[in-house]
Design a protein around this motif. Structure first.
Motif, PDB file in Angstrom:
ATOM      1  N   ALA A   4     -43.100 -69.767  -9.311  1.00 23.03           N
ATOM      2  CA  ALA A   4     -41.845 -70.042 -10.077  1.00 23.03           C
ATOM      3  C   ALA A   4     -41.649 -71.284 -10.882  1.00 23.03           C
ATOM      4  CB  ALA A   4     -40.664 -69.809  -9.045  1.00 23.03           C
ATOM      5  N   VAL A   5     -42.332 -72.270 -10.230  1.00 22.24           N
ATOM      6  CA  VAL A   5     -42.362 -73.548 -10.931  1.00 22.24           C
ATOM      7  C   VAL A   5     -43.327 -73.616 -12.148  1.00 22.24           C
ATOM      8  CG1 VAL A   5     -42.473 -76.096 -10.783  1.00 22.24           C
ATOM      9  CG2 VAL A   5     -41.399 -74.906  -8.848  1.00 22.24           C
ATOM     10  N   ILE A   6     -44.317 -72.987 -11.802  1.00 21.06           N
ATOM     11  CA  ILE A   6     -45.399 -73.243 -12.885  1.00 21.06           C
ATOM     12  C   ILE A   6     -45.075 -72.549 -14.104  1.00 21.06           C
ATOM     13  CG2 ILE A   6     -47.912 -72.522 -13.364  1.00 21.06           C
ATOM     14  CD1 ILE A   6     -48.359 -72.901 -10.362  1.00 21.06           C
ATOM     15  N   THR A   7     -44.431 -71.365 -14.113  1.00 18.61           N
ATOM     16  CA  THR A   7     -43.971 -70.762 -15.486  1.00 18.61           C
ATOM     17  C   THR A   7     -43.361 -71.587 -16.368  1.00 18.61           C
ATOM     18  OG1 THR A   7     -41.938 -70.065 -14.415  1.00 18.61           O
ATOM     19  CG2 THR A   7     -43.743 -68.410 -14.193  1.00 18.61           C
ATOM     20  N   HIS A   8     -42.717 -72.677 -15.871  1.00 19.90           N
ATOM     21  CA  HIS A   8     -41.823 -73.542 -16.664  1.00 19.90           C
ATOM     22  C   HIS A   8     -42.706 -74.642 -17.501  1.00 19.90           C
ATOM     23  CE1 HIS A   8     -37.976 -72.021 -15.402  1.00 19.90           C
ATOM     24  NE2 HIS A   8     -38.376 -71.996 -14.225  1.00 19.90           N
ATOM     25  N   LEU A   9     -44.009 -74.791 -16.833  1.00 23.49           N
ATOM     26  CA  LEU A   9     -44.998 -75.765 -17.338  1.00 23.49           C
ATOM     27  C   LEU A   9     -45.792 -75.621 -18.479  1.00 23.49           C
ATOM     28  CD1 LEU A   9     -46.551 -76.852 -13.959  1.00 23.49           C
ATOM     29  CD2 LEU A   9     -44.621 -78.181 -15.341  1.00 23.49           C
ATOM     30  N   ARG A  10     -46.005 -76.566 -19.335  1.00 22.64           N
ATOM     31  CA  ARG A  10     -46.865 -76.278 -20.716  1.00 22.64           C
ATOM     32  C   ARG A  10     -47.881 -77.497 -20.641  1.00 22.64           C
ATOM     33  NH1 ARG A  10     -44.446 -72.423 -20.121  1.00 22.64           N
ATOM     34  NH2 ARG A  10     -43.063 -71.227 -21.443  1.00 22.64           N
ATOM     35  N   CYS A  11     -49.139 -76.935 -21.435  1.00 22.49           N
ATOM     36  CA  CYS A  11     -50.282 -77.717 -21.375  1.00 22.49           C
ATOM     37  C   CYS A  11     -49.900 -78.970 -22.054  1.00 22.49           C
ATOM     38  CB  CYS A  11     -51.314 -76.933 -22.058  1.00 22.49           C
ATOM     39  SG  CYS A  11     -52.868 -78.085 -22.101  1.00 22.49           S
ATOM     40  N   PRO A  12     -50.274 -80.320 -21.787  1.00 18.51           N
ATOM     41  CA  PRO A  12     -50.018 -81.443 -22.221  1.00 18.51           C
ATOM     42  C   PRO A  12     -50.753 -81.633 -23.625  1.00 18.51           C
ATOM     43  CG  PRO A  12     -51.028 -81.941 -20.410  1.00 18.51           C
ATOM     44  CD  PRO A  12     -50.876 -80.509 -20.443  1.00 18.51           C
ATOM     45  N   VAL A  13     -51.795 -80.867 -23.803  1.00 22.81           N
ATOM     46  CA  VAL A  13     -52.646 -81.163 -24.806  1.00 22.81           C
ATOM     47  C   VAL A  13     -52.353 -79.955 -26.089  1.00 22.81           C
ATOM     48  CG1 VAL A  13     -55.098 -80.790 -25.723  1.00 22.81           C
ATOM     49  CG2 VAL A  13     -54.549 -81.601 -23.376  1.00 22.81           C
ATOM     50  N   LEU A  88     -33.766 -74.093 -13.040  1.00 17.96           N
ATOM     51  CA  LEU A  88     -34.728 -75.210 -12.598  1.00 17.96           C
ATOM     52  C   LEU A  88     -34.013 -76.384 -12.718  1.00 17.96           C
ATOM     53  CD1 LEU A  88     -37.852 -75.829 -11.856  1.00 17.96           C
ATOM     54  CD2 LEU A  88     -37.843 -76.276 -14.264  1.00 17.96           C
ATOM     55  N   VAL A  89     -34.165 -77.295 -11.678  1.00 19.50           N
ATOM     56  CA  VAL A  89     -33.784 -78.500 -11.764  1.00 19.50           C
ATOM     57  C   VAL A  89     -34.818 -79.329 -11.585  1.00 19.50           C
ATOM     58  CG1 VAL A  89     -32.463 -80.331 -10.281  1.00 19.50           C
ATOM     59  CG2 VAL A  89     -31.694 -78.160  -9.873  1.00 19.50           C
ATOM     60  N   VAL A  90     -34.833 -80.351 -12.745  1.00 10.80           N
ATOM     61  CA  VAL A  90     -36.152 -81.233 -13.137  1.00 10.80           C
ATOM     62  C   VAL A  90     -35.457 -82.959 -12.839  1.00 10.80           C
ATOM     63  CG1 VAL A  90     -37.551 -82.279 -14.613  1.00 10.80           C
ATOM     64  CG2 VAL A  90     -36.973 -79.792 -14.846  1.00 10.80           C
ATOM     65  N   GLU A  91     -36.357 -83.434 -11.724  1.00 15.37           N
ATOM     66  CA  GLU A  91     -35.910 -84.796 -11.473  1.00 15.37           C
ATOM     67  C   GLU A  91     -37.179 -85.551 -12.230  1.00 15.37           C
ATOM     68  OE1 GLU A  91     -34.866 -88.316  -8.454  1.00 15.37           O
ATOM     69  OE2 GLU A  91     -35.543 -86.466  -7.856  1.00 15.37           O
ATOM     70  N   VAL A  92     -36.661 -86.508 -13.344  1.00 12.82           N
ATOM     71  CA  VAL A  92     -37.741 -87.377 -13.986  1.00 12.82           C
ATOM     72  C   VAL A  92     -37.620 -88.765 -13.482  1.00 12.82           C
ATOM     73  CG1 VAL A  92     -38.268 -88.430 -16.356  1.00 12.82           C
ATOM     74  CG2 VAL A  92     -37.262 -86.159 -16.061  1.00 12.82           C
ATOM     75  N   LEU A 143     -43.082 -79.644 -20.304  1.00 12.74           N
ATOM     76  CA  LEU A 143     -42.378 -78.386 -19.886  1.00 12.74           C
ATOM     77  C   LEU A 143     -41.927 -77.441 -21.105  1.00 12.74           C
ATOM     78  CD1 LEU A 143     -39.705 -80.386 -17.660  1.00 12.74           C
ATOM     79  CD2 LEU A 143     -40.850 -78.241 -17.007  1.00 12.74           C
ATOM     80  N   ALA A 144     -41.438 -76.387 -21.199  1.00 16.78           N
ATOM     81  CA  ALA A 144     -41.234 -75.608 -22.065  1.00 16.78           C
ATOM     82  C   ALA A 144     -39.977 -75.969 -22.893  1.00 16.78           C
ATOM     83  CB  ALA A 144     -41.071 -74.073 -21.556  1.00 16.78           C
ATOM     84  N   ASP A 145     -39.450 -75.549 -23.940  1.00 16.15           N
ATOM     85  CA  ASP A 145     -38.188 -75.937 -24.401  1.00 16.15           C
ATOM     86  C   ASP A 145     -37.265 -75.081 -23.842  1.00 16.15           C
ATOM     87  OD1 ASP A 145     -39.738 -77.253 -26.010  1.00 16.15           O
ATOM     88  OD2 ASP A 145     -39.079 -76.004 -27.955  1.00 16.15           O
ATOM     89  N   ASP A 146     -35.944 -75.562 -23.680  1.00 15.82           N
ATOM     90  CA  ASP A 146     -34.791 -74.954 -22.968  1.00 15.82           C
ATOM     91  C   ASP A 146     -35.131 -74.254 -21.642  1.00 15.82           C
ATOM     92  OD1 ASP A 146     -33.669 -75.322 -25.695  1.00 15.82           O
ATOM     93  OD2 ASP A 146     -34.627 -73.523 -26.444  1.00 15.82           O
ATOM     94  N   THR A 147     -35.775 -74.937 -20.843  1.00 17.23           N
ATOM     95  CA  THR A 147     -36.184 -74.233 -19.491  1.00 17.23           C
ATOM     96  C   THR A 147     -35.414 -74.942 -18.421  1.00 17.23           C
ATOM     97  OG1 THR A 147     -38.173 -73.556 -18.325  1.00 17.23           O
ATOM     98  CG2 THR A 147     -38.026 -76.241 -18.970  1.00 17.23           C
ATOM     99  N   ALA A 148     -34.684 -75.870 -18.289  1.00 15.40           N
ATOM    100  CA  ALA A 148     -34.226 -76.643 -17.153  1.00 15.40           C
ATOM    101  C   ALA A 148     -32.750 -76.497 -17.123  1.00 15.40           C
ATOM    102  CB  ALA A 148     -34.458 -78.104 -16.983  1.00 15.40           C
ATOM    103  N   LEU A 167     -33.634 -79.041 -21.524  1.00 18.24           N
ATOM    104  CA  LEU A 167     -32.492 -78.448 -21.148  1.00 18.24           C
ATOM    105  C   LEU A 167     -32.208 -77.127 -21.769  1.00 18.24           C
ATOM    106  CD1 LEU A 167     -29.943 -81.392 -20.555  1.00 18.24           C
ATOM    107  CD2 LEU A 167     -30.710 -79.851 -18.771  1.00 18.24           C
ATOM    108  N   ALA A 168     -31.757 -76.122 -20.869  1.00 20.31           N
ATOM    109  CA  ALA A 168     -31.500 -74.905 -21.356  1.00 20.31           C
ATOM    110  C   ALA A 168     -29.944 -74.898 -22.007  1.00 20.31           C
ATOM    111  CB  ALA A 168     -31.450 -73.936 -20.247  1.00 20.31           C
ATOM    112  N   PRO A 169     -29.660 -73.916 -22.921  1.00 23.24           N
ATOM    113  CA  PRO A 169     -28.115 -73.955 -23.242  1.00 23.24           C
ATOM    114  C   PRO A 169     -27.254 -74.030 -22.228  1.00 23.24           C
ATOM    115  CG  PRO A 169     -29.592 -72.480 -24.500  1.00 23.24           C
ATOM    116  CD  PRO A 169     -30.396 -72.898 -23.654  1.00 23.24           C
TER     117      PRO A 169
END
Length: 274
Positions: A4-13, A88-92, A143-148, A167-169
């Motif tokens: 459920a968390v991995i689906t929001h991730l994107r390859c940094p390359v 999703l809640v993302v803490e930076v 992270l994907a666009d508009d995902t948190a 951030l999602a809309p």
């Protein structure tokens, strides 16, 4: 790390989606990123600008937070997140993910982002619905666009552009910064770093291009510390980089217990421009 968390991730390359592989995360183009034994994935894809907190700082922070001395702030953050739409809640700059874990409630997933390996080892174990990744906000969040639904920034570096992108809309950015009286008693007694008088100006400069502030709260709470806890409080923050531990220890040893200090934090909510 939960799917459920991995689906929001994107390859940094290449920015392609990531999927779990054996002890790793991998994108369709073959870029692979190991998942450490402690459960976090390193998605820096390069040398971070800053390596984050040391192991000693992480130990000090965990000791103070676990003892409940910043509970008023954790409670306030959790209350703000609870009022936002699900997602999703993302803490930076998550550190040990203490605030993130408190904010998840019964059904949210969380992602802890930090550059400190020592912190991420603990963040990955902070909650069953938290994933943890090593990433540098100045190099872009993986992270994907508009995902948190919510981004948390608790005493951490800020990148308005990246926060707005992920951030999602309808999403919210929650920011905590030290107020003028934060730990003032210890600052005076120990010669610690003072709160920048231009803090408010710098906050707006970092966010105003992308966000409007829609809420502001002051969190104040008296602290009663043991000598060990006062030493840990110094050791977990920015003053740890600029003070002599032996001098701090000797000064604290001469102070009567409990050592008093004041938690004094500005907590604000920001929303992207429509």
């Amino acid at each position: 790390m939960q799917t459920a968390v991995i689906t929001h991730l994107r390859c940094p390359v290449c920015r392609e989606p990531l999927a779990p592989a054996e002890h790793a995360l991998r994108c369709p183009r073959g870029h692979s990123f190991d998942i450490a034994r402690q459960g976090y994935a390193d998605l820096t894809a390069g040398r971070p600008v800053h390596t984050g907190d040391t192991a000693e700082m992480v130990v000090a922070r965990e000791a103070l937070l676990t003892a409940g001395h910043f509970a008023a702030l954790s409670t306030a953050v959790a209350a703000l997140v609870a009022g936002e739409p699900p997602g999703l809640v993302v803490e930076v700059g998550a550190g040990t993910a203490h605030y993130l874990a408190a904010a998840l409630g019964p059904d949210r997933d969380g992602l802890a982002v930090d550059t400190s390996k020592a912190a991420l080892k603990r963040a990955a174990q902070a909650h069953g619905r938290i994933g943890a990744v090593r990433a540098d906000i100045w190099q872009g969040l993986p992270l994907a666009d508009d995902t948190a639904a919510v981004v948390l920034d608790i005493f951490a570096p800020r990148s308005g552009a990246e926060f707005a992108r992920v951030l999602a809309p309808g999403g919210a950015l929650v920011v905590a910064t030290p107020a003028a009286g934060h730990l003032a008693e210890l600052v005076t007694a120990l010669g610690l770093i003072t709160v920048d008088p231009a803090k408010e100006e710098r906050l707006h400069k970092s966010l105003d291009q992308w966000f409007v502030r829609t809420g502001r709260h002051r969190v104040r709470d008296p602290l009663g510390l043991t000598r060990a806890e006062a030493e840990a409080l110094v050791g977990m923050g920015p003053s740890a980089w600029h003070t002599d531990p032996d001098t701090i220890r000797a000064t604290i040893a001469a102070m009567p217990e409990p050592i008093t200090a004041t938690l004094d934090v500005d907590l604000s909510v920001w929303r992207p421009y429509i």
